[in-house]
Design a protein around this motif. Structure first.
Motif, PDB file in Angstrom:
ATOM      1  N   PHE A 214    -136.827   9.878  12.329  1.00  0.00           N
ATOM      2  CA  PHE A 214    -135.376  10.051  12.456  1.00  0.00           C
ATOM      3  C   PHE A 214    -135.016  11.437  12.983  1.00  0.00           C
ATOM      4  O   PHE A 214    -133.949  11.622  13.584  1.00  0.00           O
ATOM      5  CB  PHE A 214    -134.647   9.760  11.136  1.00  0.00           C
ATOM      6  CG  PHE A 214    -134.906  10.714  10.009  1.00  0.00           C
ATOM      7  CD1 PHE A 214    -134.276  11.946   9.948  1.00  0.00           C
ATOM      8  CD2 PHE A 214    -135.784  10.368   8.987  1.00  0.00           C
ATOM      9  CE1 PHE A 214    -134.489  12.820   8.896  1.00  0.00           C
ATOM     10  CE2 PHE A 214    -136.012  11.233   7.926  1.00  0.00           C
ATOM     11  CZ  PHE A 214    -135.375  12.457   7.889  1.00  0.00           C
ATOM     12  N   HIS A 215    -135.913  12.431  12.793  1.00  0.00           N
ATOM     13  CA  HIS A 215    -135.652  13.761  13.364  1.00  0.00           C
ATOM     14  C   HIS A 215    -135.600  13.687  14.887  1.00  0.00           C
ATOM     15  O   HIS A 215    -134.721  14.274  15.529  1.00  0.00           O
ATOM     16  CB  HIS A 215    -136.748  14.742  12.951  1.00  0.00           C
ATOM     17  CG  HIS A 215    -136.850  14.994  11.488  1.00  0.00           C
ATOM     18  ND1 HIS A 215    -135.876  15.674  10.784  1.00  0.00           N
ATOM     19  CD2 HIS A 215    -137.812  14.660  10.585  1.00  0.00           C
ATOM     20  CE1 HIS A 215    -136.235  15.753   9.507  1.00  0.00           C
ATOM     21  NE2 HIS A 215    -137.398  15.137   9.363  1.00  0.00           N
ATOM     22  N   THR A 216    -136.541  12.965  15.454  1.00  0.00           N
ATOM     23  CA  THR A 216    -136.590  12.822  16.911  1.00  0.00           C
ATOM     24  C   THR A 216    -135.404  12.006  17.414  1.00  0.00           C
ATOM     25  O   THR A 216    -134.806  12.324  18.448  1.00  0.00           O
ATOM     26  CB  THR A 216    -137.917  12.164  17.325  1.00  0.00           C
ATOM     27  OG1 THR A 216    -138.990  13.035  16.932  1.00  0.00           O
ATOM     28  CG2 THR A 216    -137.991  11.936  18.823  1.00  0.00           C
ATOM     29  N   GLN A 217    -135.047  10.968  16.683  1.00  0.00           N
ATOM     30  CA  GLN A 217    -133.871  10.173  17.046  1.00  0.00           C
ATOM     31  C   GLN A 217    -132.615  11.042  17.016  1.00  0.00           C
ATOM     32  O   GLN A 217    -131.773  10.968  17.931  1.00  0.00           O
ATOM     33  CB  GLN A 217    -133.711   9.007  16.074  1.00  0.00           C
ATOM     34  CG  GLN A 217    -132.520   8.114  16.354  1.00  0.00           C
ATOM     35  CD  GLN A 217    -132.698   7.236  17.561  1.00  0.00           C
ATOM     36  OE1 GLN A 217    -133.596   6.395  17.608  1.00  0.00           O
ATOM     37  NE2 GLN A 217    -131.836   7.411  18.564  1.00  0.00           N
ATOM     38  N   ASN A 218    -132.488  11.892  15.994  1.00  0.00           N
ATOM     39  CA  ASN A 218    -131.336  12.787  15.896  1.00  0.00           C
ATOM     40  C   ASN A 218    -131.263  13.722  17.100  1.00  0.00           C
ATOM     41  O   ASN A 218    -130.187  13.942  17.684  1.00  0.00           O
ATOM     42  CB  ASN A 218    -131.404  13.614  14.610  1.00  0.00           C
ATOM     43  CG  ASN A 218    -131.149  12.794  13.365  1.00  0.00           C
ATOM     44  OD1 ASN A 218    -130.635  11.678  13.430  1.00  0.00           O
ATOM     45  ND2 ASN A 218    -131.505  13.343  12.221  1.00  0.00           N
ATOM     46  N   PHE A 219    -132.397  14.295  17.462  1.00  0.00           N
ATOM     47  CA  PHE A 219    -132.414  15.249  18.573  1.00  0.00           C
ATOM     48  C   PHE A 219    -132.065  14.554  19.886  1.00  0.00           C
ATOM     49  O   PHE A 219    -131.337  15.111  20.716  1.00  0.00           O
ATOM     50  CB  PHE A 219    -133.782  15.924  18.661  1.00  0.00           C
ATOM     51  CG  PHE A 219    -133.811  17.109  19.582  1.00  0.00           C
ATOM     52  CD1 PHE A 219    -133.200  18.303  19.228  1.00  0.00           C
ATOM     53  CD2 PHE A 219    -134.453  17.034  20.813  1.00  0.00           C
ATOM     54  CE1 PHE A 219    -133.222  19.402  20.074  1.00  0.00           C
ATOM     55  CE2 PHE A 219    -134.482  18.121  21.668  1.00  0.00           C
ATOM     56  CZ  PHE A 219    -133.864  19.309  21.298  1.00  0.00           C
ATOM     57  N   TYR A 220    -132.578  13.358  20.058  1.00  0.00           N
ATOM     58  CA  TYR A 220    -132.244  12.576  21.246  1.00  0.00           C
ATOM     59  C   TYR A 220    -130.734  12.333  21.325  1.00  0.00           C
ATOM     60  O   TYR A 220    -130.114  12.515  22.385  1.00  0.00           O
ATOM     61  CB  TYR A 220    -132.993  11.242  21.211  1.00  0.00           C
ATOM     62  CG  TYR A 220    -132.566  10.256  22.271  1.00  0.00           C
ATOM     63  CD1 TYR A 220    -133.040  10.364  23.581  1.00  0.00           C
ATOM     64  CD2 TYR A 220    -131.687   9.212  21.963  1.00  0.00           C
ATOM     65  CE1 TYR A 220    -132.641   9.449  24.549  1.00  0.00           C
ATOM     66  CE2 TYR A 220    -131.289   8.302  22.931  1.00  0.00           C
ATOM     67  CZ  TYR A 220    -131.775   8.427  24.221  1.00  0.00           C
ATOM     68  OH  TYR A 220    -131.379   7.531  25.175  1.00  0.00           O
ATOM     69  N   ASN A 221    -130.148  11.957  20.204  1.00  0.00           N
ATOM     70  CA  ASN A 221    -128.698  11.709  20.177  1.00  0.00           C
ATOM     71  C   ASN A 221    -127.906  12.968  20.502  1.00  0.00           C
ATOM     72  O   ASN A 221    -126.890  12.908  21.218  1.00  0.00           O
ATOM     73  CB  ASN A 221    -128.286  11.172  18.804  1.00  0.00           C
ATOM     74  CG  ASN A 221    -128.839   9.785  18.525  1.00  0.00           C
ATOM     75  OD1 ASN A 221    -129.239   9.070  19.440  1.00  0.00           O
ATOM     76  ND2 ASN A 221    -128.875   9.413  17.258  1.00  0.00           N
ATOM     77  N   ILE A 222    -128.376  14.102  19.988  1.00  0.00           N
ATOM     78  CA  ILE A 222    -127.689  15.371  20.267  1.00  0.00           C
ATOM     79  C   ILE A 222    -127.765  15.703  21.755  1.00  0.00           C
ATOM     80  O   ILE A 222    -126.770  16.105  22.370  1.00  0.00           O
ATOM     81  CB  ILE A 222    -128.294  16.509  19.415  1.00  0.00           C
ATOM     82  CG1 ILE A 222    -127.960  16.302  17.937  1.00  0.00           C
ATOM     83  CG2 ILE A 222    -127.775  17.873  19.881  1.00  0.00           C
ATOM     84  CD1 ILE A 222    -128.697  17.228  17.002  1.00  0.00           C
ATOM     85  N   LEU A 223    -128.952  15.554  22.337  1.00  0.00           N
ATOM     86  CA  LEU A 223    -129.099  15.840  23.765  1.00  0.00           C
ATOM     87  C   LEU A 223    -128.221  14.922  24.616  1.00  0.00           C
ATOM     88  O   LEU A 223    -127.612  15.359  25.602  1.00  0.00           O
ATOM     89  CB  LEU A 223    -130.561  15.696  24.183  1.00  0.00           C
ATOM     90  CG  LEU A 223    -131.411  16.963  24.152  1.00  0.00           C
ATOM     91  CD1 LEU A 223    -132.844  16.654  24.540  1.00  0.00           C
ATOM     92  CD2 LEU A 223    -130.839  18.042  25.054  1.00  0.00           C
ATOM     93  N   LYS A 224    -128.148  13.665  24.226  1.00  0.00           N
ATOM     94  CA  LYS A 224    -127.286  12.735  24.961  1.00  0.00           C
ATOM     95  C   LYS A 224    -125.821  13.150  24.844  1.00  0.00           C
ATOM     96  O   LYS A 224    -125.060  13.056  25.816  1.00  0.00           O
ATOM     97  CB  LYS A 224    -127.479  11.313  24.436  1.00  0.00           C
ATOM     98  CG  LYS A 224    -128.852  10.711  24.719  1.00  0.00           C
ATOM     99  CD  LYS A 224    -129.134  10.527  26.200  1.00  0.00           C
ATOM    100  CE  LYS A 224    -128.370   9.359  26.771  1.00  0.00           C
ATOM    101  NZ  LYS A 224    -128.754   9.109  28.193  1.00  0.00           N
ATOM    102  N   SER A 225    -125.438  13.622  23.668  1.00  0.00           N
ATOM    103  CA  SER A 225    -124.053  14.060  23.480  1.00  0.00           C
ATOM    104  C   SER A 225    -123.742  15.315  24.294  1.00  0.00           C
ATOM    105  O   SER A 225    -122.586  15.576  24.609  1.00  0.00           O
ATOM    106  CB  SER A 225    -123.772  14.316  21.996  1.00  0.00           C
ATOM    107  OG  SER A 225    -124.424  15.478  21.535  1.00  0.00           O
TER     108      SER A 225
END
Length: 262
Positions: A214-225
């Motif tokens: 979920f850490h990697t998923q969170n970072f991916y979401n932040i980068l997309k935002s």
């Protein structure tokens, strides 16, 4: 061909493909903690496919010079890129010159090295892309959910100092504390503005209990935002940490590289 090479504080093994196989892509391999100097699956097999691969030790780690720590690990990643960009050096094994030809430079890191790869991608223009496998992206949030236990970074410092003092030389406790609290130059979140413009592939397994996906998923979401259109994410079902992840997903990230630079 395998050469033993040096650039400033770092030493490492350089795998140079046959000229007829060379695909023009150079990879700087960044290992996890505690690491071994070489990862067999990340050397000759990739060179046989046409990649030029540098497996360098972090500064202050194994045979490299200097002191070990997150900041020097970041420096070491950039030194690896510098070395590959030069196209020639001396093979320390026989003192003969070796040369290679690369057009694109890519950081590939696992676990601790995955986080370093992301930060290095964001902090230098030498790297064209990065692949981060089960990366340590949010050390400040590591092992904070009792329902989802993870490796405890607070206990890693005394382990490295007590059991591997000659391998991780002069690791500074204050710097390590700053790192695991998220107050450090090697934290990927410091580079979001630069990273949104660069190709980055994030890969993590759902059965990874060392660093939860979920850490990697969170970072991916932040980068997309932040507006990134070049970040990719692959969550590997049923796969754990480290070697298992990178070997079972190898075809996927090699295809990503070939599409990116083909």
């Amino acid at each position: 061909m395998i050469a033993y090479v040096q650039h400033k504080d770092i030493l490492g093994d350089l795998y140079i493909p046959a000229k007829e196989k060379n695909n023009g892509i150079g990879l700087v391999w960044l290992a996890g903690l505690p690491n071994k100097p070489m990862a067999e699956d990340m050397g000759k097999p990739l060179s046989d496919l046409g990649f030029t691969v540098l497996q360098a030790r972090y500064p202050g780690n194994w045979q490299s010079y200097g002191d070990f720590g997150p900041s020097t690990s970041l420096d070491g990643a950039i030194l690896g890129l510098e070395l590959l960009s030069q196209g020639q050096t001396i093979n320390l094994n026989n003192q003969k010159e070796v040369s290679w030809n690369v057009e694109h430079l890519v950081l590939v890191g696992v676990s601790y090295g995955g986080g370093i790869a992301i930060s290095a991608l964001g902090s230098t223009d030498l790297a064209d892309a990065a692949i981060a496998l089960c990366p340590l992206i949010e050390p400040e949030y590591q092992n904070t959910d009792p329902a989802l236990p993870e490796d405890d970074l607070a206990t890693l410092y005394p382990y490295l100092k007590r059991c591997h003092e000659n391998v991780y030389r002069n690791l500074d406790e204050k710097e390590w504390l700053n790192y695991i609290q998220g107050n450090h130059i090697a934290i990927p979140a410091n580079y979001l503005e630069n990273l949104k413009e660069k190709p980055l592939l994030l890969i993590h397994g759902t059965e990874d209990h060392a660093i939860r996906h979920f850490h990697t998923q969170n970072f991916y979401n932040i980068l997309k935002s932040f507006g990134s259109k070049k970040v990719g994410l692959h969550i590997a079902e049923g796969i754990g940490h480290g070697t298992e992840l990178r070997t079972t997903t190898r075809d996927r990230w090699i295809h990503w590289l070939n599409e990116l630079f083909g």
